[in-house]
Design a protein around this motif. Sequence first.
Motif, PDB file in Angstrom:
ATOM      1  N   THR A  30       0.832  -1.209   0.000  1.00  0.00           N
ATOM      2  CA  THR A  30       0.000   0.000   0.000  1.00  0.00           C
ATOM      3  C   THR A  30       0.863   1.253   0.000  1.00  0.00           C
ATOM      4  O   THR A  30       0.582   2.218  -0.730  1.00  0.00           O
ATOM      5  CB  THR A  30      -0.929  -0.001   1.226  1.00  0.00           C
ATOM      6  N   LEU A  34       0.017   3.395  -3.507  1.00  0.00           N
ATOM      7  CA  LEU A  34      -0.778   4.622  -3.524  1.00  0.00           C
ATOM      8  C   LEU A  34      -0.048   5.789  -4.184  1.00  0.00           C
ATOM      9  O   LEU A  34      -0.647   6.504  -5.007  1.00  0.00           O
ATOM     10  CB  LEU A  34      -1.219   4.984  -2.105  1.00  0.00           C
ATOM     11  N   SER A 108      -6.754   1.039  -7.053  1.00  0.00           N
ATOM     12  CA  SER A 108      -6.694   2.416  -6.548  1.00  0.00           C
ATOM     13  C   SER A 108      -6.648   3.418  -7.692  1.00  0.00           C
ATOM     14  O   SER A 108      -7.291   4.477  -7.628  1.00  0.00           O
ATOM     15  CB  SER A 108      -5.467   2.600  -5.648  1.00  0.00           C
ATOM     16  N   VAL A 145     -10.148   2.690  -2.885  1.00  0.00           N
ATOM     17  CA  VAL A 145      -8.798   2.370  -2.406  1.00  0.00           C
ATOM     18  C   VAL A 145      -8.862   1.249  -1.367  1.00  0.00           C
ATOM     19  O   VAL A 145      -8.050   0.313  -1.393  1.00  0.00           O
ATOM     20  CB  VAL A 145      -8.127   3.623  -1.810  1.00  0.00           C
TER      21      VAL A 145
END
Length: 222
Positions: A30, A34, A108, A145
């Motif tokens: 993550t 992101l 995402s 997300v």
Amino acid sequence: MSGSLSDPTYLRSIVEVSLAVSVTAVLLSTALSLPIAFLVGFNDFRGKRVVTAIINTGMGFPSVVVGLLVLFALSREGPAGSLDLVFTPQAMILSQLVLAAPVITGVSLSAIEGVDERVREAAYGIGGTRTDVALFTLREARYGVATGVLAGFGRAISEVGSVLIVGGNVAYADGTSKTRTLTTAIQLEASRGEFETALLLGAVLLALVFLINGVVLRLRGR
């Protein structure tokens, strides 16, 4: 020694290794995914379609191939051989990171690009900086997300091939787990004909996934 489900220490050690490896891999994925999703989603540049295609292709990486590549990288002949990580939880984390990161990035990215352009324009219109708009977009895309993170976790904790190759499904002499996870324990028990034990371990795995999904859905409801 393989251990037994009649021994709670054996089952607990398998669950602990499974969660420690998968949660760590997803957190690292993550943190990596992101920023990439934001950079790709917020910018138009030459080759963007190629980058997006690579991300989408990565979502379907064969786990066995990933395991072989990680094993080569960490072997004595590989570039990271000096770290001596073969058949360790760290090697399993690395293989799960490679598998989970494209999933989290791809989902995402779709969520970020799916935020209405008028929302961004409104944020700029009230004097928001680029950082403000990015944070506002993240807020609008947070459910997407979260779905990506959940999908990445599902890919990680259900993984068999790559963690078996780089982790080795190793247990200590007392039967407790070193690199044995729920999935590799299921594979081992099934190969030995212990189908009842394999099914029980599968039920534990499903219960963990449902529990984590339930926590995320509860947070989403709030």
